[in-house]
Enzyme design. Structure first.
Site, short mmCIF file in Angstrom:
data_model
loop_
_atom_site.label_atom_id
_atom_site.label_comp_id
_atom_site.label_asym_id
_atom_site.label_seq_id
_atom_site.Cartn_x
_atom_site.Cartn_y
_atom_site.Cartn_z
N ALA A 86 0.63 5.14 -2.20
CA ALA A 86 0.42 5.45 -3.61
C ALA A 86 1.62 5.07 -4.49
CB ALA A 86 0.05 6.93 -3.76
N ASP A 117 -2.47 10.79 -2.06
CA ASP A 117 -2.87 9.75 -3.01
C ASP A 117 -3.24 10.32 -4.36
OD1 ASP A 117 -3.40 8.58 -0.16
OD2 ASP A 117 -3.16 6.88 -1.51
N ARG A 129 0.85 -1.18 0.00
CA ARG A 129 0.00 0.00 0.00
C ARG A 129 0.89 1.24 0.00
NH1 ARG A 129 1.70 1.74 3.99
NH2 ARG A 129 0.78 3.77 3.59
#
Lengths: 359, 359
Positions: free
Chosen positions: A55, A247, A53
């Protein structure tokens, strides 16, 4: 940053038939497990389940995932047209794993362009080599990005600063060092005495599980707090700067990041504390002007009602669980990229930084 | 409020040799356990371990706890001087259970005054009867207080309001209905269509475990969110009012309440949403002017690092875990008491409301 990173979020060993592994973040902080991903389905699952995980890390994992998808075609010496289609399908499939982080789509676009630019490739293995090279390039560029963001970001912290961060933006979320955490780790490495306050980051506790673990690996003094304590530690004068990741960032600088970021930004503004975002230019989505157009992933109620083992809410209760929120540019003091610092944050300055070609 | 409360936080059955029980809040929302408390040590433990919690409920429990402490003296027909000393010691001992909520000290002061005012009581059993009567009076006054706060508080909500609350301020935290939650339950009972957003309230999840459960008992439409989502739901326009309880309110209106309250108040101010505190006059401590003088309980790191079953932070990490924070009067739109609403909140109006004698 001369200190070698003590762990890696994603590794690829060997040629295009080699092995992809990810540091399974769902096992941290108690177990350090490098999990091999042998199929595109496993790569997809690893992203959905947040084994990998952050971005930038999602982008890198997806790029390697396209190569993983091609391995059967390489082994079976499939026709190049078939192999190209397999790779294209893998791009489409991996793009369905998570909706908000734009680096995923950015990395898959690069892989797709590489496929499309080489229609007359001689064999599946040659296509595999081309795509592995592109994935490695994305991975290497991310390393350079982390180092550059670390250097720019560290310049924002003075000796003795208390720095608050939210979620995880370290080497686990990127190739190495991270984005917001790279700034912190770099400041610590060059000898600035800073102290980090890490929000635990409900519901999935990336701050408690991952950021605290990474800060320990680098020996950065740090204190864990609940998200609800951030405003209080600001009021107590313990915080001189906030830095978080992103993100997706729009053309005007509105920033989608882990849920809770917006509340931290509001509290920072109330206490006149600078609020910084650190992210590579690959995180910007210039096709969107305002943050309200960013799709926000809604996740399962169970992450809140029993995400930590036992059930902690009554059955049948309604739950709202957005994975991200949007902090408007007005609340962001500056955005740190690998190419420099955007300050103040407005559309002209964002476009100038993101659209400028590297020399 | 005509609806009978479907549960009771604290019960006493029988005379001064009767039985005290508390609804064990650590077992909720999965198990409804009425736990008998047979000794003053058990009452103390129940308060420390948060089996009974909420500022008014702690006061009631401590008052009954003094009677429990006396039961051996009653059974043994102890001399009245001995019994009085046992009761006084119980007051001192129970006052050490938690430091922040002032209702605890207020209730124990009442019990102590009752002991001191009756030096020539005929027997231990007579002292027990006097003290049980005082404890029942505190309990009954709390019921009236809840009803009055409910009525005053409900007047603050218009049809269709989204109301955000933090921690638990319901019947579990009081005798019945609660303080902030009484306002919500009353508004719902009189037919106003309101929707509650309940912060889960880390670290101990009183919002998820207790408030959501209480709202379900009364059929109030409600949605559970993480604390970090409060600012976001405000930004989305879902919230028209915030109402919370209090553990101690100073003469100028600064309010100590569950950690996270201050951040909610800051976010409410940023979004121009009224922020209300609901508390009985027994929660005010007029001996303190400013909130910085309120002692803040620091609790164990494990509540954050493994409070929900398994460990979720690395070993040896530093943790900051204040149980309360202080919201300055400037951020409070109004304070709802059983005697009326203090608005705007300043020292003159606070003193006028709290010092006024009931007719």
């Amino acid at each position: 940053m001369s200190q070698a990173p003590p762990y890696a979020s994603i590794t690829w060993s060997g040629d295009s038939l080699g092995e992809m592994r990810v540091l399974d973040q769902t096992e941290l902080p108690l177990n350090l497990v490098m999990r091999p991903l042998g199929s595109v389905q496993e790569v997809h699952e690893a992203i959905v389940a947040l084994r990998v995980r952050g971005a930038p890390a999602i982008g890198i994992a997806a790029a390697y995932g396209v190569v993983v998808a091609l391995q059967d075609s390489i082994r079976n010496r499939a026709a190049t047209a078939v192999a190209s289609q397999v790779a294209r399908n893998a791009c489409d499939y991996l793009a369905t794993s998570r909706p908000t982080a734009v680096n995923l789509f950015w990395a898959l676009d690069r892989m797709r362009r590489k496929i499309d630019a080489n229609p007359s490739v001689a064999s599946a293995v040659e296509l595999g080599n081309l795509l592995l090279r592109e994935a490695r390039l994305i991975h290497d560029e991310d390393r350079s990005m982390c180092h550059a963001i670390g250097d720019y970001g560290a310049s924002l912290f003075d000796e003795g600063f208390g720095v608050l961060t939210h979620c995880n933006t370290g080497g686990l979320a990127t190739s190495e060092y991270g984005t917001a955490l790279a700034a912190i780790i770099t400041a610590h490495a060059v000898g600035k005495k800073i102290h980090v306050f890490a929000d635990e980051t409900r519901p999935l506790l990336q701050g408690a599980r991952l950021t605290m673990w990474e800060l320990q690996q680098y020996g950065v003094p740090s204190t864990l707090i609940c998200d609800s304590m951030a405003a209080q530690v600001m009021r107590e004068g313990k915080i001189q700067a906030v830095i978080v990741g992103a993100d997706r960032i729009t053309a005007r600088g509105d920033t989608a990041n882990k849920i809770g970021t917006y509340g931290v930004a509001v509290a920072a503004r109330h206490h006149n504390i600078p609020f910084y975002v650190a992210a590579p230019t690959s995180t910007f989505d210039l096709s969107i002007i305002g943050g309200d157009s960013i799709p926000i992933e809604q996740r399962k109620p169970e992450e809140i009602t029993q995400g930590l083992g036992r059930r902690t809410a009554p059955p049948d209760c309604m739950v709202y669980n957005p994975a991200f929120d949007v902090t408007p540019a007005e609340l962001i003091t500056a955005i740190v990229t690998e190419r420099g610092i955007i300050h103040p944050v407005d559309e002209d300055r964002v476009r100038a930084m993101v659209e400028k070609r590297t020399a």
